[in-house]
Design a protein around this motif. Structure first.
Motif, PDB file in Angstrom:
ATOM      1  N   ASP A 282       0.829  -1.200   0.000  1.00 26.26           N
ATOM      2  CA  ASP A 282       0.000   0.000   0.000  1.00 26.26           C
ATOM      3  C   ASP A 282       0.869   1.259   0.000  1.00 26.26           C
ATOM      4  O   ASP A 282       0.351   2.369   0.074  1.00 26.26           O
ATOM      5  CB  ASP A 282      -0.912   0.020   1.239  1.00 26.26           C
ATOM      6  CG  ASP A 282      -2.156  -0.838   1.052  1.00 26.26           C
ATOM      7  OD1 ASP A 282      -2.685  -0.894  -0.068  1.00 26.26           O
ATOM      8  OD2 ASP A 282      -2.597  -1.453   2.044  1.00 26.26           O
ATOM      9  N   ARG A 283       2.181   1.068  -0.043  1.00 29.16           N
ATOM     10  CA  ARG A 283       3.121   2.200  -0.031  1.00 29.16           C
ATOM     11  C   ARG A 283       4.119   2.035  -1.176  1.00 29.16           C
ATOM     12  O   ARG A 283       5.314   1.791  -0.974  1.00 29.16           O
ATOM     13  CB  ARG A 283       3.832   2.297   1.326  1.00 29.16           C
ATOM     14  CG  ARG A 283       2.867   2.615   2.465  1.00 29.16           C
ATOM     15  CD  ARG A 283       3.577   2.890   3.775  1.00 29.16           C
ATOM     16  NE  ARG A 283       2.633   3.269   4.819  1.00 29.16           N
ATOM     17  CZ  ARG A 283       2.155   4.491   5.016  1.00 29.16           C
ATOM     18  NH1 ARG A 283       2.535   5.476   4.202  1.00 29.16           N
ATOM     19  NH2 ARG A 283       1.292   4.743   5.990  1.00 29.16           N
ATOM     20  N   THR A 284       3.603   2.179  -2.372  1.00 28.20           N
ATOM     21  CA  THR A 284       4.394   1.911  -3.581  1.00 28.20           C
ATOM     22  C   THR A 284       5.665   2.742  -3.642  1.00 28.20           C
ATOM     23  O   THR A 284       6.766   2.210  -3.865  1.00 28.20           O
ATOM     24  CB  THR A 284       3.539   2.184  -4.833  1.00 28.20           C
ATOM     25  OG1 THR A 284       2.333   1.403  -4.762  1.00 28.20           O
ATOM     26  CG2 THR A 284       4.291   1.818  -6.099  1.00 28.20           C
ATOM     27  N   ALA A 285       5.549   4.039  -3.454  1.00 30.60           N
ATOM     28  CA  ALA A 285       6.715   4.914  -3.574  1.00 30.60           C
ATOM     29  C   ALA A 285       7.774   4.574  -2.526  1.00 30.60           C
ATOM     30  O   ALA A 285       8.976   4.554  -2.824  1.00 30.60           O
ATOM     31  CB  ALA A 285       6.290   6.376  -3.452  1.00 30.60           C
ATOM     32  N   TYR A 286       7.351   4.299  -1.306  1.00 26.82           N
ATOM     33  CA  TYR A 286       8.282   3.998  -0.219  1.00 26.82           C
ATOM     34  C   TYR A 286       9.033   2.697  -0.487  1.00 26.82           C
ATOM     35  O   TYR A 286      10.258   2.620  -0.303  1.00 26.82           O
ATOM     36  CB  TYR A 286       7.508   3.909   1.097  1.00 26.82           C
ATOM     37  CG  TYR A 286       8.353   3.688   2.320  1.00 26.82           C
ATOM     38  CD1 TYR A 286       9.203   4.676   2.803  1.00 26.82           C
ATOM     39  CD2 TYR A 286       8.301   2.478   3.012  1.00 26.82           C
ATOM     40  CE1 TYR A 286       9.982   4.477   3.937  1.00 26.82           C
ATOM     41  CE2 TYR A 286       9.065   2.264   4.147  1.00 26.82           C
ATOM     42  CZ  TYR A 286       9.902   3.267   4.608  1.00 26.82           C
ATOM     43  OH  TYR A 286      10.668   3.065   5.734  1.00 26.82           O
ATOM     44  N   LEU A 287       8.308   1.667  -0.931  1.00 24.37           N
ATOM     45  CA  LEU A 287       8.947   0.389  -1.234  1.00 24.37           C
ATOM     46  C   LEU A 287       9.924   0.535  -2.395  1.00 24.37           C
ATOM     47  O   LEU A 287      11.041   0.010  -2.350  1.00 24.37           O
ATOM     48  CB  LEU A 287       7.882  -0.666  -1.556  1.00 24.37           C
ATOM     49  CG  LEU A 287       8.398  -2.027  -2.043  1.00 24.37           C
ATOM     50  CD1 LEU A 287       9.394  -2.637  -1.056  1.00 24.37           C
ATOM     51  CD2 LEU A 287       7.236  -2.981  -2.297  1.00 24.37           C
ATOM     52  N   LEU A 288       9.527   1.243  -3.442  1.00 23.69           N
ATOM     53  CA  LEU A 288      10.420   1.435  -4.582  1.00 23.69           C
ATOM     54  C   LEU A 288      11.699   2.160  -4.177  1.00 23.69           C
ATOM     55  O   LEU A 288      12.799   1.797  -4.610  1.00 23.69           O
ATOM     56  CB  LEU A 288       9.696   2.219  -5.681  1.00 23.69           C
ATOM     57  CG  LEU A 288       8.706   1.424  -6.526  1.00 23.69           C
ATOM     58  CD1 LEU A 288       7.822   2.359  -7.344  1.00 23.69           C
ATOM     59  CD2 LEU A 288       9.425   0.442  -7.444  1.00 23.69           C
ATOM     60  N   GLU A 289      11.565   3.164  -3.336  1.00 22.69           N
ATOM     61  CA  GLU A 289      12.738   3.902  -2.870  1.00 22.69           C
ATOM     62  C   GLU A 289      13.698   2.979  -2.115  1.00 22.69           C
ATOM     63  O   GLU A 289      14.919   3.031  -2.304  1.00 22.69           O
ATOM     64  CB  GLU A 289      12.304   5.066  -1.985  1.00 22.69           C
ATOM     65  CG  GLU A 289      13.449   5.923  -1.483  1.00 22.69           C
ATOM     66  CD  GLU A 289      12.975   7.068  -0.591  1.00 22.69           C
ATOM     67  OE1 GLU A 289      13.820   7.890  -0.199  1.00 22.69           O
ATOM     68  OE2 GLU A 289      11.766   7.131  -0.277  1.00 22.69           O
ATOM     69  N   TYR A 290      13.136   2.130  -1.265  1.00 22.94           N
ATOM     70  CA  TYR A 290      13.951   1.182  -0.501  1.00 22.94           C
ATOM     71  C   TYR A 290      14.661   0.200  -1.427  1.00 22.94           C
ATOM     72  O   TYR A 290      15.872  -0.051  -1.282  1.00 22.94           O
ATOM     73  CB  TYR A 290      13.067   0.430   0.493  1.00 22.94           C
ATOM     74  CG  TYR A 290      13.771  -0.698   1.216  1.00 22.94           C
ATOM     75  CD1 TYR A 290      14.718  -0.428   2.208  1.00 22.94           C
ATOM     76  CD2 TYR A 290      13.496  -2.032   0.910  1.00 22.94           C
ATOM     77  CE1 TYR A 290      15.359  -1.462   2.878  1.00 22.94           C
ATOM     78  CE2 TYR A 290      14.136  -3.059   1.570  1.00 22.94           C
ATOM     79  CZ  TYR A 290      15.071  -2.779   2.551  1.00 22.94           C
ATOM     80  OH  TYR A 290      15.711  -3.797   3.204  1.00 22.94           O
ATOM     81  N   LEU A 291      13.939  -0.336  -2.379  1.00 20.23           N
ATOM     82  CA  LEU A 291      14.522  -1.322  -3.289  1.00 20.23           C
ATOM     83  C   LEU A 291      15.607  -0.703  -4.165  1.00 20.23           C
ATOM     84  O   LEU A 291      16.645  -1.326  -4.433  1.00 20.23           O
ATOM     85  CB  LEU A 291      13.424  -1.934  -4.163  1.00 20.23           C
ATOM     86  CG  LEU A 291      12.378  -2.777  -3.432  1.00 20.23           C
ATOM     87  CD1 LEU A 291      11.267  -3.173  -4.390  1.00 20.23           C
ATOM     88  CD2 LEU A 291      13.016  -4.008  -2.803  1.00 20.23           C
ATOM     89  N   GLN A 292      15.374   0.508  -4.617  1.00 23.51           N
ATOM     90  CA  GLN A 292      16.373   1.179  -5.452  1.00 23.51           C
ATOM     91  C   GLN A 292      17.650   1.453  -4.665  1.00 23.51           C
ATOM     92  O   GLN A 292      18.755   1.291  -5.189  1.00 23.51           O
ATOM     93  CB  GLN A 292      15.770   2.456  -6.026  1.00 23.51           C
ATOM     94  CG  GLN A 292      14.739   2.176  -7.115  1.00 23.51           C
ATOM     95  CD  GLN A 292      13.771   3.320  -7.365  1.00 23.51           C
ATOM     96  OE1 GLN A 292      13.827   4.356  -6.694  1.00 23.51           O
ATOM     97  NE2 GLN A 292      12.875   3.137  -8.317  1.00 23.51           N
ATOM     98  N   ALA A 293      17.498   1.829  -3.395  1.00 26.73           N
ATOM     99  CA  ALA A 293      18.667   2.081  -2.553  1.00 26.73           C
ATOM    100  C   ALA A 293      19.475   0.803  -2.338  1.00 26.73           C
ATOM    101  O   ALA A 293      20.704   0.844  -2.219  1.00 26.73           O
ATOM    102  CB  ALA A 293      18.230   2.661  -1.213  1.00 26.73           C
TER     103      ALA A 293
END
Length: 306
Positions: A282-293
């Motif tokens: 439910d937190r797409t942007a937050y998860l993507l940021e974590y994965l990219q890091a």
């Protein structure tokens, strides 16, 4: 002028080809069990940005870089297929009552509500409109669609989106083959297995023997359950593992809320300890940021096109 028109046509063609390449590359990643990049599923699309199951929410999920949007399907009184999670209109629209008692034309007069229950300018989309929005741009997981898939499939063919569709369910493999057998070579089907329930490992074995699924969605309530680690070993190199981080009892407490406190104990635990390569959030942007890091995204395959 002719030269200008020619340039516009060329640019339009490039954009269309790029979009198609995007979904093809996401699908390729999904079909490769040995790859460790993590695919992101936007639950009811990006409902923190726009009303859930709206075209705007789908658009923003794509813009953020989500690989899959999860959408819910319901049927109106006159047999039309629309996007909506609930069987009633009350929570997510300005209307009241059962969807099955409203015609599509009547539903079109309503406005969608946002996550704060406030009226917006957005209207309820049809399934066809949603598929055309997603076409060539993002994979689509259709929820609440299993019982009416015979009615859904012609719309998939009409919109040219058959290859983008993910279906899931908790039924035994024999029932899945009976219900969806004629579609299984054209869509992606993923079994849902509740690891806390008796017979969970046998259910996985049955599906591996009969259908060799692209992925399994796994559910478990707490870390007292020992099966998640066993399943990782069983499926390694054979099928991907999908976890939902929507609330705590779906992934043993390693959910979105836990990840807001400490993403390594939430998302990181599911990825590193349990082998998750697909996460619904439910937190797409937050998860993507974590994965990219953490370099868990294949930048050349999906995110380059958002």
């Amino acid at each position: 002028m002719k030269r200008f028109i020619g340039i516009l046509i060329t640019v339009g063609c490039v954009i269309c080809i790029s979009a198609q390449n995007r979904v093809e590359r996401i699908r390729e990643e999904m079909l490769a069990p040995n790859r460790t990049f993590v695919l992101v599923v936007a639950h009811r699309a990006d409902w923190r940005f726009a009303p859930e199951n709206s075209l705007a929410a789908i658009e923003n999920s794509i813009r953020l870089g989500a690989d899959v949007v999860e959408l819910d399907v319901q049927k109106t009184k006159d047999g039309q297929l629309i996007l909506m999670h609930d069987k009633t209109l009350d929570r997510t629209t300005t209307g009241k009552g059962k969807i099955a008692e409203w015609t599509l034309d009547s539903i079109r007069t309503l406005r969608l509500k946002n996550g704060a229950a406030l009226k917006t300018k957005h209207r309820v989309p049809t399934l066809e409109e949603a598929l055309l929005t997603a076409k060539g741009r993002v994979m689509v997981n259709l929820d609440k669609a299993y019982p009416i898939f015979d009615e859904i499939f012609p719309i998939l063919e009409k919109t040219g989106t058959v290859g983008q569709i993910i279906m899931k369910g908790s039924k035994p493999v024999a029932e899945v083959k009976k219900d969806l057998g004629k579609y299984l070579d054209r869509i992606i089907y993923m079994p849902i297995v509740h690891l806390d329930r008796p017979g969970a490992m046998q259910q996985i074995d049955d599906f591996m023997k009969e259908l060799h699924p692209v992925a399994f969605e796994l559910l478990f309530e707490s870390d007292t359950c020992q099966l998640p680690k066993q399943v990782r070993a069983k499926l390694e190199g054979k099928s991907k593992i999908w976890y939902n981080t929507l609330w705590d009892t779906m992934a043993g407490g390693h959910d979105d809320d836990k990840s807001l406190e400490n993403p390594d104990e939430g998302y990181g635990y599911l990825i590193d300890t349990l082998g998750a390569t697909i996460i619904q959030t439910d937190r797409t942007a937050y998860l993507l940021e974590y994965l990219q890091a953490r370099k868990k995204r294949n930048q050349h395959k999906a995110d380059a096109f958002h």
